[in-house]
Write a protein that holds these residues in place. Sequence first.
Motif, PDB file in Angstrom:
ATOM      1  N   GLY A 128       0.186  -1.160  -0.110  1.00 45.42           N
ATOM      2  CA  GLY A 128       0.197  -0.220   0.149  1.00 45.42           C
ATOM      3  C   GLY A 128       0.676   0.804   0.330  1.00 45.42           C
ATOM      4  O   GLY A 128       0.567   2.231  -0.750  1.00 45.42           O
ATOM      5  N   LEU A 129       1.835   1.309   0.954  1.00 40.67           N
ATOM      6  CA  LEU A 129       3.153   2.202   0.555  1.00 40.67           C
ATOM      7  C   LEU A 129       3.229   2.863  -0.709  1.00 40.67           C
ATOM      8  O   LEU A 129       3.711   3.826  -1.193  1.00 40.67           O
ATOM      9  N   LYS A 130       3.442   2.174  -0.942  1.00 47.09           N
ATOM     10  CA  LYS A 130       4.050   1.935  -2.787  1.00 47.09           C
ATOM     11  C   LYS A 130       3.570   2.044  -3.633  1.00 47.09           C
ATOM     12  O   LYS A 130       2.885   2.625  -4.569  1.00 47.09           O
ATOM     13  N   LEU A 131       1.716   2.118  -3.311  1.00 54.48           N
ATOM     14  CA  LEU A 131       1.019   2.475  -4.600  1.00 54.48           C
ATOM     15  C   LEU A 131      -0.040   4.382  -4.270  1.00 54.48           C
ATOM     16  O   LEU A 131       0.389   4.723  -4.892  1.00 54.48           O
ATOM     17  N   GLN A 132       1.530   4.698  -2.774  1.00 53.32           N
ATOM     18  CA  GLN A 132       0.729   5.538  -2.241  1.00 53.32           C
ATOM     19  C   GLN A 132       2.676   6.579  -3.231  1.00 53.32           C
ATOM     20  O   GLN A 132       2.420   7.899  -2.745  1.00 53.32           O
ATOM     21  N   ILE A 171      -2.019  -0.638  10.153  1.00 55.12           N
ATOM     22  CA  ILE A 171      -1.355   0.376  11.111  1.00 55.12           C
ATOM     23  C   ILE A 171      -0.127   1.725   9.865  1.00 55.12           C
ATOM     24  O   ILE A 171       0.284   2.216  10.463  1.00 55.12           O
ATOM     25  N   VAL A 172       0.302   0.045   9.683  1.00 57.17           N
ATOM     26  CA  VAL A 172       1.689   0.606   8.731  1.00 57.17           C
ATOM     27  C   VAL A 172       0.957   2.173   7.739  1.00 57.17           C
ATOM     28  O   VAL A 172       1.956   2.462   7.326  1.00 57.17           O
ATOM     29  N   MET A 173      -0.133   2.306   7.455  1.00 57.83           N
ATOM     30  CA  MET A 173      -0.662   2.918   6.262  1.00 57.83           C
ATOM     31  C   MET A 173      -0.753   4.433   7.233  1.00 57.83           C
ATOM     32  O   MET A 173      -1.149   6.033   6.735  1.00 57.83           O
ATOM     33  N   ARG A 174      -0.590   4.067   8.490  1.00 60.56           N
ATOM     34  CA  ARG A 174      -1.485   5.728   9.101  1.00 60.56           C
ATOM     35  C   ARG A 174      -2.493   6.071   9.662  1.00 60.56           C
ATOM     36  O   ARG A 174      -2.142   7.141   8.398  1.00 60.56           O
TER      37      ARG A 174
END
Length: 334
Positions: free
Chosen positions: A99-103, A148-151
């Motif tokens: 998900g972080l890479k998508l951001q 939780i990694v997406m804050r």
Amino acid sequence: MAYIEFKDIDKFYGKNHVLKGINLEIEQGDFVTLLGPSGCGKSTLLRCLAGLEQTSGGQIILDGEDITQKDPKDRNIGMVFQQYSLFPNMTVKENLAFGLKLQKLPADEIEKRVKDSVEMVELIGKENEYPSNLSGGQQQRVALARGIVMRPKVLLLDEPLSAIDAKLRKSLQTSIREIHKELGLTSVFVTHDQDEAMVMSDVIHLFHNGIIEQSGNPVNIYTKPATSFAAGFIGNYNILDKKDMKQLTGKDWSGDVAIRPETLRISREQITTGESYKMQGVILDRVPRGNVLRYKVRTNNVDVHVDVLFRSASMYEIGDTAFMALADHNCVRL
């Protein structure tokens, strides 16, 4: 203004009215539990907040913004399901980074967030494992870390522990609560387990047939049930009508009364001091419930349950005579 507001939320599935004008406020930083039996509407409300279901009417406000019609991906809400829903072809690290890479976050930021999340859920050393090599509890920890990694502004947890064994479940309850506090999250948790709700929550909203039956902190919900349903769902209350209460106590009552099993005092000798009402009965049954022994006692043709600490040296046998006492303030008028 509350951090999350549900205003007159309705939800229909065809003619089935699942949510009936729900009004609910959640404060920032609280751990809030939606509690109730299957089919009461608690998971539906959670999914409406996440954007996975559209409401049939009403508004949802998050941090001052109307998100009722907003796409799920734009709500900044993390969600943990009962099913782990991990990508089987990705390692733990890759699942968390996806998900972080998508951001399009910088690589060093992704690395730091993944590392921090792995540490929080106590999976250090498992970063390069695939889900198939992990236990159910470990997979659920990965699912929690991914939430939780997406804050997120809000973390939603939809019965995430119901498929896990009792011992591990208690461990994960503690972990979730600690992570909630450490990150200062606003968390909304769905469960049908009243013990789990009592352990984890700042606030409990008890759902029944698409409405909120009662709201409050765990102590108030447990000690002051407002309705027969609330008393029956939380705390294993004895619920007696006015006729049975008169037979039990010798006093007239105006309606139903709830009595917690642990508030009935039981003795082998007559009780002459203290409580308002005194009675004599016979032991009909006994059931061990962990460190508590539950007796079924018949007194004045009324059956009640009495809970005492499990001490094998002082157990009553079925058929034994028992004397009981009950304080008036432990008789909760419904």
